[in-house]
Design an enzyme around this catalytic site. Structure first.
Site, PDB file in Angstrom:
ATOM      1  N   ASP A 106      11.031 -11.691  -4.184  1.00  0.00           N
ATOM      2  CA  ASP A 106      11.618 -11.695  -2.714  1.00  0.00           C
ATOM      3  C   ASP A 106      12.080 -13.027  -2.173  1.00  0.00           C
ATOM      4  OD1 ASP A 106       9.060 -12.834  -3.234  1.00  0.00           O
ATOM      5  OD2 ASP A 106       8.495 -12.553  -1.190  1.00  0.00           O
ATOM      6  N   GLU A 171       5.798 -12.860  -2.367  1.00  0.00           N
ATOM      7  CA  GLU A 171       5.318 -14.239  -2.278  1.00  0.00           C
ATOM      8  C   GLU A 171       5.681 -14.591  -0.817  1.00  0.00           C
ATOM      9  OE1 GLU A 171       5.013 -18.588  -2.176  1.00  0.00           O
ATOM     10  OE2 GLU A 171       6.734 -17.386  -1.721  1.00  0.00           O
TER      11      GLU A 171
HETATM   12 ZN   LIG Z   1       9.269 -19.695  -3.228  1.00  0.00          ZN
END
Ligand SMILES: [Zn+2]
Length: 418
Positions: A106, A171
């Site tokens: 992501d 994340e």
């Molecule tokens: Zn990162």
């Protein structure tokens, strides 16, 4: 015996030379892989993005080309969106241990498009760099780990231990649907080695082994709205909130003021940051005030103690000023024990960097928040390392092609070390 050691070392160094040369040969393929991947947007849905699914499909195909095993673990988020996590394993000579390299798929959004020189999702290669959102953060981790493995396999060799390529979701928004989702799947073992290429410095001399605890708080102060000309008929929530913020600021810096030189800065940080709008006009006394704190706390202090102190101070304010103060935890990450400097993964990485770059790396701590904390929490030593300019989350984010090649060499070197 001595002869054996010399022969062994000689053959290791010849093997390494071959692998390093192979990585060099893969340079153009690495760039193509990066460009193809970044064209598939994967902005975290927490920031209004489409999520990681399309990018994961691309990466799953790529992993299947080189791995002995590929598994996909799809979390489903609160909006019903699939949040894929990919685990590819390349068998080593010894299959009882795994060198895990973790990258996240992501990205944060592009932000203000007018600040970009090029389309953030149609990467441009210029001056030895690839420009695009997510090229460095965390595309570099995916490309370098993948091609470290490719180089070994292309030569018909096996890594010493398994190499696990883990490409996770979420994340950038706390990892609930990413690495946290993988933690109870029985994948990671205590004697495994974990590298998280998601932070580093420009020459690769910094190895992150510790993070601070972090906490975001929303502070809502309720007073009584009234006309600004007759303040005595209301309670100015804004004034009380400011007094509260300043007192908490001073109190926490005093009470939790210890230093730990592993970190830069070495002390805990307590910052008031965001401020919500209150009244729409200047001549109104605000009856409600909302602001936020960002705390980064060195190991040894408990976030619960800090919250407790803040609640105590809040109740004193409530009594004195007749307001109500609500403290809401927006997000929180309690510190995991640091990875030991003498742990195997740190020592292997130091050795690789000395050997390949002739540098003396320094292990240290950061203000925090990578997926390494999740591994440290379950007792698996993890380091955060990559070679990177500080351009993550910025317009015109880029990664250097040189760093793609050189970091891949480091990972390949570690995978070939017995
Ligand atoms: Zn990162």
């Amino acid at each position: 015996m001595e002869k054996f050691i010399i022969v062994h070392e000689l053959s290791f160094s010849m093997t390494v030379q071959n692998v390093l040369k192979k990585v060099e040969e893969l340079r153009d393929e690495m760039v193509d892989f990066m460009v193809d991947m970044i064209r598939i947007k994967a902005v975290n849905p927490a920031f209004g993005g489409e999520g990681e699914e399309k990018r994961a499909e691309f990466l799953e195909r790529k992993l299947k080309e080189i791995c002995d095993e590929v598994k996909r673990y799809d979390a489903v988020d609160k909006n019903g969106l699939k949040r894929p996590n990919l685990v590819g394993i390349i068998y080593g000579e010894n299959r009882n241990r795994t060198l895990w390299i973790i990258g996240h798929m992501d990205t944060v959004p592009e932000g203000d498009l007018s600040l970009w020189k090029h389309d953030p999702y149609d990467p441009v290669v210029e001056d030895g760099k690839v420009y695009g959102r997510g090229t460095l953060d965390d595309g570099q981790a995916i490309v370098t780990s993948y091609f470290a493995a490719r180089a070994i396999l292309d030569l018909g060799m096996k890594p010493k231990i398994n190499v696990g390529l883990v490409y996770v979701s979420d994340e950038e928004a706390g990892s609930q649907y990413g690495v946290d989702y993988l933690m109870d799947k029985g994948l990671f073992k205590r004697n495994d080695l974990v590298i998280v290429p998601d932070g580093g410095n420009e020459d690769g001399s910094f190895i992150e082994i510790a993070e601070k605890s972090s906490m975001w708080l929303k502070i809502t102060t309720i007073g009584k709205q009234t006309h600004a000309s007759v303040p005595q008929t209301g309670i100015n929530a804004h004034r009380v909130a400011m007094k509260y913020a300043l007192l908490v600021d001073e109190f926490l810096h005093g009470k939790y003021g210890k230093r730990n030189t592993l970190f830069a800065p070495p002390e805990s940080t307590f910052e008031m940051t965001k401020k919500d709008a209150n009244v729409g006009n200047i001549n109104t006394i605000p009856g409600k005030d909302v602001f936020y704190f960002d705390f980064r706390v060195i190991p040894g202090y408990s976030l619960d103690d800090i919250l407790e102190d803040m609640r105590r101070i809040a109740s004193l304010f409530e009594e004195e000023f007749g307001v109500r103060i609500e403290i809401e935890v927006v997000s929180r990450s309690d510190v995991a024990p640091p990875t030991e400097v003498n742990s195997e993964i740190v020592q292997r990485l130091i050795k690789a960097l000395k050997e390949l770059r002739g540098i003396e790396p320094v292990p240290g701590g950061i203000g925090g928040g990578t997926v390494a904390a999740a591994f440290r929490r379950i007792g698996v030593p993890a380091v955060v390392w990559m070679t990177a300019d500080e351009v993550e989350h910025q317009p015109n984010e880029f990664c250097r092609i040189e760093n793609l090649v050189e970091d891949a060499k480091v990972f390949a070197y570690i995978a070939m070390q017995s």
